[in-house]
Design a protein around this motif. Structure first.
Motif, PDB file in Angstrom:
ATOM      1  N   LEU A 228     -29.889  18.377   1.365  1.00  0.00           N
ATOM      2  CA  LEU A 228     -30.104  19.938   1.569  1.00  0.00           C
ATOM      3  C   LEU A 228     -29.829  20.886   1.847  1.00  0.00           C
ATOM      4  O   LEU A 228     -29.451  22.014   2.058  1.00  0.00           O
ATOM      5  CB  LEU A 228     -31.444  20.008   0.155  1.00  0.00           C
ATOM      6  N   THR A 232     -27.498  23.387   3.216  1.00  0.00           N
ATOM      7  CA  THR A 232     -28.107  25.202   3.729  1.00  0.00           C
ATOM      8  C   THR A 232     -26.371  25.889   4.308  1.00  0.00           C
ATOM      9  O   THR A 232     -26.442  26.729   5.048  1.00  0.00           O
ATOM     10  CB  THR A 232     -29.424  24.889   4.263  1.00  0.00           C
ATOM     11  N   ILE A 235     -24.158  26.724   2.155  1.00  0.00           N
ATOM     12  CA  ILE A 235     -24.055  28.472   1.537  1.00  0.00           C
ATOM     13  C   ILE A 235     -23.930  29.084   2.779  1.00  0.00           C
ATOM     14  O   ILE A 235     -23.381  30.594   3.094  1.00  0.00           O
ATOM     15  CB  ILE A 235     -25.820  28.274   1.019  1.00  0.00           C
ATOM     16  N   HIS A 239     -21.234  32.258   3.251  1.00  0.00           N
ATOM     17  CA  HIS A 239     -21.731  33.718   2.896  1.00  0.00           C
ATOM     18  C   HIS A 239     -20.878  34.034   3.835  1.00  0.00           C
ATOM     19  O   HIS A 239     -20.698  35.137   4.179  1.00  0.00           O
ATOM     20  CB  HIS A 239     -23.310  33.788   3.903  1.00  0.00           C
ATOM     21  N   GLU A 242     -17.340  35.242   2.739  1.00  0.00           N
ATOM     22  CA  GLU A 242     -17.810  36.181   2.479  1.00  0.00           C
ATOM     23  C   GLU A 242     -17.688  37.686   2.728  1.00  0.00           C
ATOM     24  O   GLU A 242     -16.667  38.897   2.804  1.00  0.00           O
ATOM     25  CB  GLU A 242     -18.990  36.292   1.179  1.00  0.00           C
ATOM     26  N   ILE A 263     -18.574  35.656  -3.477  1.00  0.00           N
ATOM     27  CA  ILE A 263     -18.337  34.434  -3.825  1.00  0.00           C
ATOM     28  C   ILE A 263     -20.085  33.896  -4.326  1.00  0.00           C
ATOM     29  O   ILE A 263     -20.900  34.497  -3.701  1.00  0.00           O
ATOM     30  CB  ILE A 263     -18.268  33.700  -2.076  1.00  0.00           C
ATOM     31  N   ASN A 264     -19.938  33.872  -5.088  1.00  0.00           N
ATOM     32  CA  ASN A 264     -21.209  33.659  -5.994  1.00  0.00           C
ATOM     33  C   ASN A 264     -21.499  31.723  -6.177  1.00  0.00           C
ATOM     34  O   ASN A 264     -20.438  31.503  -6.858  1.00  0.00           O
ATOM     35  CB  ASN A 264     -21.279  33.683  -7.860  1.00  0.00           C
ATOM     36  N   ILE A 265     -22.689  31.521  -5.309  1.00  0.00           N
ATOM     37  CA  ILE A 265     -23.305  30.283  -6.057  1.00  0.00           C
ATOM     38  C   ILE A 265     -23.969  29.924  -6.957  1.00  0.00           C
ATOM     39  O   ILE A 265     -24.882  30.884  -6.996  1.00  0.00           O
ATOM     40  CB  ILE A 265     -23.513  29.474  -4.857  1.00  0.00           C
ATOM     41  N   GLY A 266     -23.265  29.217  -8.459  1.00  0.00           N
ATOM     42  CA  GLY A 266     -23.854  30.202  -9.272  1.00  0.00           C
ATOM     43  C   GLY A 266     -24.787  28.579 -10.126  1.00  0.00           C
ATOM     44  O   GLY A 266     -25.981  28.654 -10.873  1.00  0.00           O
ATOM     45  N   LYS A 267     -24.824  27.409  -9.240  1.00  0.00           N
ATOM     46  CA  LYS A 267     -25.262  26.028 -10.054  1.00  0.00           C
ATOM     47  C   LYS A 267     -25.481  25.153  -8.774  1.00  0.00           C
ATOM     48  O   LYS A 267     -24.930  25.360  -7.890  1.00  0.00           O
ATOM     49  CB  LYS A 267     -24.628  25.230 -10.703  1.00  0.00           C
ATOM     50  N   ILE A 268     -26.990  24.719  -8.438  1.00  0.00           N
ATOM     51  CA  ILE A 268     -27.175  23.767  -7.760  1.00  0.00           C
ATOM     52  C   ILE A 268     -27.988  22.814  -8.293  1.00  0.00           C
ATOM     53  O   ILE A 268     -29.096  23.138  -9.336  1.00  0.00           O
ATOM     54  CB  ILE A 268     -27.733  24.514  -5.955  1.00  0.00           C
ATOM     55  N   MET A 283     -23.062  22.039  -5.766  1.00  0.00           N
ATOM     56  CA  MET A 283     -23.147  23.206  -5.948  1.00  0.00           C
ATOM     57  C   MET A 283     -21.715  24.031  -6.479  1.00  0.00           C
ATOM     58  O   MET A 283     -20.709  23.466  -6.507  1.00  0.00           O
ATOM     59  CB  MET A 283     -23.012  24.333  -4.241  1.00  0.00           C
ATOM     60  N   GLU A 284     -22.325  25.223  -7.460  1.00  0.00           N
ATOM     61  CA  GLU A 284     -20.611  25.069  -8.560  1.00  0.00           C
ATOM     62  C   GLU A 284     -20.643  26.732  -7.857  1.00  0.00           C
ATOM     63  O   GLU A 284     -21.897  27.374  -8.349  1.00  0.00           O
ATOM     64  CB  GLU A 284     -20.773  24.452  -9.820  1.00  0.00           C
ATOM     65  N   GLY A 285     -19.161  27.462  -8.447  1.00  0.00           N
ATOM     66  CA  GLY A 285     -19.457  28.177  -8.163  1.00  0.00           C
ATOM     67  C   GLY A 285     -17.913  28.990  -8.696  1.00  0.00           C
ATOM     68  O   GLY A 285     -17.408  28.553  -8.643  1.00  0.00           O
TER      69      GLY A 285
ATOM     70  N   GLY B 270     -31.343  24.372 -10.019  1.00  0.00           N
ATOM     71  CA  GLY B 270     -31.139  25.364 -10.112  1.00  0.00           C
ATOM     72  C   GLY B 270     -29.741  26.500 -10.194  1.00  0.00           C
ATOM     73  O   GLY B 270     -28.920  25.827 -10.423  1.00  0.00           O
ATOM     74  N   TRP B 273     -24.493  28.425 -13.923  1.00  0.00           N
ATOM     75  CA  TRP B 273     -22.779  28.642 -14.719  1.00  0.00           C
ATOM     76  C   TRP B 273     -22.091  28.816 -12.943  1.00  0.00           C
ATOM     77  O   TRP B 273     -22.762  29.683 -12.698  1.00  0.00           O
ATOM     78  CB  TRP B 273     -23.257  29.623 -15.608  1.00  0.00           C
ATOM     79  N   PRO B 274     -21.224  28.046 -12.942  1.00  0.00           N
ATOM     80  CA  PRO B 274     -20.087  29.537 -11.572  1.00  0.00           C
ATOM     81  C   PRO B 274     -20.106  30.793 -11.911  1.00  0.00           C
ATOM     82  O   PRO B 274     -20.841  31.063 -10.629  1.00  0.00           O
ATOM     83  CB  PRO B 274     -18.759  28.345 -11.464  1.00  0.00           C
ATOM     84  N   SER B 276     -22.430  32.581 -12.934  1.00  0.00           N
ATOM     85  CA  SER B 276     -23.392  33.668 -13.257  1.00  0.00           C
ATOM     86  C   SER B 276     -24.326  33.996 -11.514  1.00  0.00           C
ATOM     87  O   SER B 276     -24.613  32.820 -11.142  1.00  0.00           O
ATOM     88  CB  SER B 276     -24.389  33.211 -14.434  1.00  0.00           C
TER      89      SER B 276
END
Lengths: 422, 422
Positions: A228, A232, A235, A239, A242, A263-268, A283-285, B270, B273-274, B276
């Protein structure tokens, strides 16, 4: 009476018909794998207009080898694509009017004030899943064609109306129509742009990142390496990427958008026990692809950014972050800014609304990208409804916007395809 | 021959017996709710030694109202606690020898070279789940008592041997023994310290943090608020708090430990959905509690750190991070540094090994904290085996360490409880 005036009058007269058509379409819950009944309504309407109909279930075996194919389905049984053609007299420019019939599921039913599939009319709006995204746009297209036909106008160029499946899952329906051989000189897709004109559409791709750590007891966490903590760093790097990518965007079409290429990280997800150092984080994005970029460019850029972490972190040098591209992808789409088709849409917008149109680049991908990437066809996204309500509970579309879009598109058809000599 | 020499000889002679006893204990898979069969072996051994046996299933109804009670079980059926007492002649100081019989599950079977419950002997080690944590320590205790008994020594003080359940899940077994009335003048717990002496033990607690965001489409992520971005602020704040807390630790027992009081985030989850923006992130972790602290102090400190985020982030001011204390907790334990019991253990360690002992504070909580917190009894954690293999695949204990621990404890018993006049 000018054609413009005739079209305006026609739309006023046919508004209640258009509303009923939209209600019928909303009432058929055309989520993926269940598009048949809604397509039947489209077919019926195109028959009434007098178009030539093509109906087929896309062939998974044929499509699945295509480099732009994306779908998690096994086959397309019960999901017919529909294309309806109105052949012109010849000598004119043709157009594809493309809209998807599939809708996303309704989500949490408790957040809906009414049944998501009732198509209720209230305060000048039609409510329901798919009203805005994008059955309202499809109705605008059908009303535009109807108007031309009912007003006895004969055009030189062909009109090809496409009611496609699978847009919400990556565009296999439009791909199937392209593979089947449908093409034209221009494309318009009435996705909900809130009546803005999108001459450029952002593409996007999904990515998955795996970050390794080393497990240890939380009491001696210094003996392990927290995935984790490393996440970070990832992440932060994403950023920075982006920010860099967006600082390079100078296209004025993006000027009112705070992050043109997000660039959206949507899931962790990571670790599994409060007292253990997490040894894996996933992570998925989604990364936006600019109209000026290829998917390949962007894949490389993200990959290089992640590789650069190896220079600042010895652990990540030994245990490189794993990057994977999976699931959905949408190629970006565009039309040249001085293209006649765009100019005609702008002038017809002004004529019908009395206002200057807003031109912007879209913040999301549409099937438009496939027309640009595969057929090099100028494509514009322009339609009624707003993305703020698309995919959300209590989705609705304003009826006057839908009718205005129909009017603008009807006028555009006349200007683009041209009236044939009698 | 001195008692020391006699004990050394005894342990040499009885090594193969001790190994067999440990193997038998390892072969009984005494994970939570399945401690019965292993306890039967303990009972048999204590009977052979000639101790008075107490066996009972802790009463959930009685225990569950206790402020230090932690357990997710419904009841303690099939999980007997065992206490065996050898009453002294009187006039001496008593001692509790406490070890837990429960083991953590074997985890991923594929990572074990052999059956986790075979108790295989190889290269001077006994392998298997629980060998180090802490059936090896328990065997050391039983061998120490056996030695005194078999050498015909009669002590003044009572020896109370406790084979408790539920240490791995929060200490309900030791709590039950305390509630049943067992107490003594000192406690030793042979958890795997790798033969270091831990006069102080870190406590710990589990926490859960919920961080709210605002969902939006990834393409317009600026319209939402990423709970993951807010989570990185929380992670940073927790890291700062850890640094602050550790900078205040001046106890020399912590000097060789890089992070005396770690805060571990062990789990994160967390978004779903990639494409969202994630609107919720959940984190679970463990915070160390110093021997000088109360659980309440530490709860307050973490809570205040999280509240302070509201000053630097307007979103978190509107949507405060939610902090919850759940699951396991271990109170810290300690003994005064000049206490006779500690001095006796140190001198016996030197006598048996010829080396100076290493004194440290433990990086994890044990049942020792309960003796300190509830009975104000000086408690030392000292035992064979290392935490590097505890809870991991291919756990093992070195046989010579186990036998040395038995020797040291046997000598300690003579010095602490004192030999009775014949």
């Amino acid at each position: 009476m000018s054609y413009s005036e005739k079209i305006t009058k026609y739309m006023q007269k046919r508004e209640s018909y258009a509303i009923k058509l939209l209600q019928k379409l909303v009432q058929e819950k055309s989520i993926s794998e269940h598009e048949r009944q809604a397509q039947a309504i489209v077919i019926e309407t195109c028959r009434e207009i007098g178009m030539e109909i093509d109906i087929w279930e896309p062939d998974m075996k044929e499509l699945s080898t295509h480099p732009n194919f994306v779908s998690s389905r096994k086959d397309f049984h019960d999901s017919p694509n529909v294309v309806a053609k109105w052949s012109g007299a010849g000598g004119g420019k043709s157009i594809i009017l493309n809209g998807h019939i599939d809708v996303v599921p309704e989500g949490d039913m408790k957040q809906w004030r009414n049944d998501p599939y009732d198509g209720k009319v209230e305060d000048g709006k039609v409510y329901g899943r798919g009203s805005t995204d994008m059955k309202g746009g499809n109705v605008a297209l059908l009303m535009a064609i109807s108007a031309i036909k009912d007003l006895g106008i004969k055009l030189k160029g062909d009109i090809i109306f496409q009611s496609v499946i699978e847009e919400e899952s990556g565009g296999a329906g439009t791909l199937a129509a392209i593979v089947r051989g449908y093409k034209a000189d221009a494309v318009i897709i009435p996705e909900p742009t809130n009546m803005k004109i999108f001459p450029k559409q952002q593409g996007s791709m999904w990515f998955r990142i795996n970050i390794k750590g080393k497990a240890a007891h939380g009491g001696t966490r210094y003996e392990g390496v927290s995935a984790l903590e490393k996440a970070t760093l990832v992440i932060k790097k994403i950023h920075e990427l982006e920010q860099k990518r967006n600082s390079e965007v100078s296209d004025p079409l993006f000027k009112s958008i705070s992050i043109p290429l997000p660039i959206n990280i949507g899931k962790i997800e990571g670790g599994n026990w409060p007292s253990s150092v997490p040894d894996l984080v996933l992570m998925e994005g989604r990364i936006g692809v600019g109209p000026h970029e290829t998917l390949e460019d962007v894949r490389k850029e993200l990959s290089e950014a992640l590789v650069s972490l190896e220079e600042i972190d010895p652990w990540l040098k030994e245990n490189p972050v794993q990057l994977e591209w999976f699931g959905a992808q949408w190629v970006p789409g565009s039309i040249k800014e001085d293209h006649t088709f765009l100019k005609l849409l702008e002038s017809n917008f002004e004529k019908v609304t009395g206002q200057s149109p807003t031109l912007e680049a879209s913040p999301w991908g549409t099937d438009g990208g496939l027309f640009t990437a595969l057929l090099n066809t100028p494509t514009i996204v322009f339609g009624p409804g707003t993305t703020e309500v698309a995919h959300y509970p209590n989705e609705y579309i304003k009826i006057d916007q839908m009718m205005k879009a129909a009017e603008i598109i009807a006028s555009l058809l006349i200007d683009w395809c041209e009236i044939a000599e009698k």
